[in-house]
Design a protein around this motif. Structure first.
Motif, short mmCIF file in Angstrom:
data_model
loop_
_atom_site.label_atom_id
_atom_site.label_comp_id
_atom_site.label_asym_id
_atom_site.label_seq_id
_atom_site.Cartn_x
_atom_site.Cartn_y
_atom_site.Cartn_z
N UNK A 29 0.82 -1.21 0.00
CA UNK A 29 0.00 0.00 0.00
C UNK A 29 0.85 1.26 0.00
N UNK A 30 1.97 1.24 0.75
CA UNK A 30 2.87 2.39 0.73
C UNK A 30 3.52 2.53 -0.65
N UNK A 31 3.99 1.42 -1.20
CA UNK A 31 4.66 1.48 -2.51
C UNK A 31 3.69 1.89 -3.61
N UNK A 32 2.53 1.26 -3.63
CA UNK A 32 1.58 1.47 -4.71
C UNK A 32 0.55 2.55 -4.47
N UNK B 137 -4.30 6.44 -4.82
CA UNK B 137 -4.10 7.88 -4.83
C UNK B 137 -2.78 8.23 -5.52
N UNK B 138 -2.47 9.51 -5.56
CA UNK B 138 -1.24 9.96 -6.19
C UNK B 138 -1.44 10.25 -7.68
N UNK B 139 -0.37 10.72 -8.30
CA UNK B 139 -0.40 11.07 -9.73
C UNK B 139 -0.18 9.82 -10.55
N UNK B 140 -1.28 9.16 -10.91
CA UNK B 140 -1.21 7.90 -11.65
C UNK B 140 -2.03 8.02 -12.92
N UNK B 141 -1.37 8.22 -14.07
CA UNK B 141 -2.11 8.50 -15.31
C UNK B 141 -2.73 7.28 -15.98
N UNK B 142 -2.48 6.07 -15.49
CA UNK B 142 -3.02 4.88 -16.16
C UNK B 142 -4.13 4.22 -15.34
N UNK B 143 -4.83 5.03 -14.57
CA UNK B 143 -5.98 4.51 -13.84
C UNK B 143 -7.21 4.45 -14.74
N UNK B 144 -7.94 3.35 -14.65
CA UNK B 144 -9.19 3.17 -15.38
C UNK B 144 -10.31 3.09 -14.35
N UNK C 123 -5.52 1.10 -11.46
CA UNK C 123 -4.36 1.15 -12.37
C UNK C 123 -4.36 -0.03 -13.35
N UNK C 124 -3.99 0.27 -14.58
CA UNK C 124 -3.95 -0.76 -15.62
C UNK C 124 -2.99 -1.88 -15.27
N UNK D 48 -3.51 -6.17 -15.00
CA UNK D 48 -2.64 -7.19 -15.61
C UNK D 48 -2.10 -8.13 -14.55
N UNK D 49 -1.60 -7.56 -13.46
CA UNK D 49 -1.04 -8.37 -12.36
C UNK D 49 -2.07 -9.31 -11.79
N UNK D 50 -3.20 -8.73 -11.36
CA UNK D 50 -4.19 -9.53 -10.64
C UNK D 50 -4.91 -10.54 -11.53
N UNK D 51 -4.87 -10.31 -12.85
CA UNK D 51 -5.39 -11.33 -13.75
C UNK D 51 -4.43 -12.49 -13.91
N UNK D 52 -3.12 -12.21 -13.76
CA UNK D 52 -2.11 -13.26 -13.96
C UNK D 52 -1.77 -14.01 -12.68
N UNK D 53 -1.91 -13.38 -11.52
CA UNK D 53 -1.51 -14.02 -10.27
C UNK D 53 -2.15 -15.40 -10.05
N UNK D 54 -3.46 -15.55 -10.21
CA UNK D 54 -4.04 -16.88 -9.97
C UNK D 54 -3.48 -17.96 -10.90
N UNK D 55 -3.15 -17.58 -12.14
CA UNK D 55 -2.60 -18.56 -13.07
C UNK D 55 -1.21 -18.98 -12.62
N UNK D 56 -0.42 -18.00 -12.16
CA UNK D 56 0.91 -18.33 -11.62
C UNK D 56 0.77 -19.23 -10.39
N UNK D 57 -0.23 -18.94 -9.56
CA UNK D 57 -0.47 -19.80 -8.40
C UNK D 57 -0.84 -21.20 -8.81
#
Length: 289
Positions: free
Chosen positions: A68-71, A150-157, A161-162, A166-175
């Motif tokens: 949460x701090x990083x993202x 929050x923050x200046x993130x231009x790729x939010x839909x 964030x976009x 991508x990450x959360x769609x791929x995580x279960x497959x990696x699991x």
């Protein structure tokens, strides 16, 4: 100290109580379903793998505040059933429930598809489905204030964030891929390694693939460099995820799993083009061993 390194979160943000409670109820139902199904799967398949997924997911809860701090992610202090703060971040109870259900159910579902054998179409379909589920859940809650990026993130839909899609769609497959490996090669107490592999892999992938945007969010270098970082993060998530999901390593695991399943069911195993029925006589044109 953390506030000196990272951009300040929106401390005054107030979430919609109904959205928080809706998340809590849905996560609780999913967790109950998980706690019922995983022991059944474990007993049926005679493996502890399914049991380890529940605590592995719950362990990720303790890493949530770091991410949460990083993202630049924030859960409002008025969220229902806040169980305390971790690194200065309010942690609602529904996060524990979400992780405890997301890992077992998502990974189990992807494992069931992956073990059918390598298929680009199935893998892409899983990836898209995972991303759409993530969008449906997270956009609902970002729009109702249950949590916010929050923050200046231009790729939010719609607030999401976009690169997270991508990450959360791929995580279960990696699991699911890790489960393919673990079921074949990890025996007994070695399966407990999953308690470390999943949380570390979960955080490690996010940091490795998204670090340019994490830096930009907290350093605030200006619009140009923020866009550069955002494009880099989206591209790195796509490339790294695709590299894992379509890797020879995973495709070999899928072939082995499919062959093992056919062998257990008494079906012929091997390449149908060169496989010969044991009742087929050997002709003179066929050399014998």
């Amino acid at each position: 100290m953390l506030r000196d390194l990272f951009v300040d979160p929106p401390d005054t943000l107030v979430g919609h109580p109904a959205a928080g409670w809706a998340w809590t109820v849905c996560a609780a139902i999913a967790t109950v379903v998980t706690l019922i199904l995983m022991p059944i799967f474990a007993r049926r398949e005679r493996t502890w793998l399914w049991i380890t997924l529940v605590p592995a997911g719950a362990i990720c809860f303790f890493m949530e505040s770091v991410g949460d701090w990083l993202g630049a992610t924030w859960y409002p202090p008025n969220s229902p059933l806040v169980i305390g703060e971790v690194l200065g971040r309010p942690m609602p109870f529904y996060l524990v429930l979400t992780y405890a259900a997301y890992f077992p159910l998502g990974f189990w579902a992807c494992y069931q598809v992956l073990k059918k054998g390598p298929s680009t179409a199935r893998t892409v379909g899983l990836w898209i489905a995972g991303g759409l589920v993530n969008c449906a859940v997270e956009i609902t809650f970002t729009q109702t204030g249950a949590h916010v990026y929050y923050g200046d993130n231009p790729v939010r839909i719609f607030g999401l964030p976009l690169y997270s899609i991508i990450q959360n769609g791929a995580f279960p497959i990696m699991g699911g891929a890790v489960l393919l490996y673990a079921k074949k090669y990890l025996r007994g107490r070695r399966q407990l390694w999953l308690l470390a592999i999943y949380p570390l892999g979960f955080v490690g992938f996010a940091v490795i693939a998204t670090w340019p945007m994490y830096v930009a969010l907290n350093a605030e270098p200006g619009p140009v460099w923020t866009w550069v970082a955002a494009i880099a993060a989206v591209t790195m998530n796509l490339v790294l995820a695709a590299g894992i999901l379509f890797s020879p390593w995973l495709r070999n695991l899928q072939r082995e799993a499919a062959q093992d399943d056919r062998a257990r069911q008494g079906e012929p195993v091997g390449d149908p083009a060169v496989r010969r029925s044991p009742t087929t006589p050997v002709t003179a044109m066929e050399p014998t061993a």
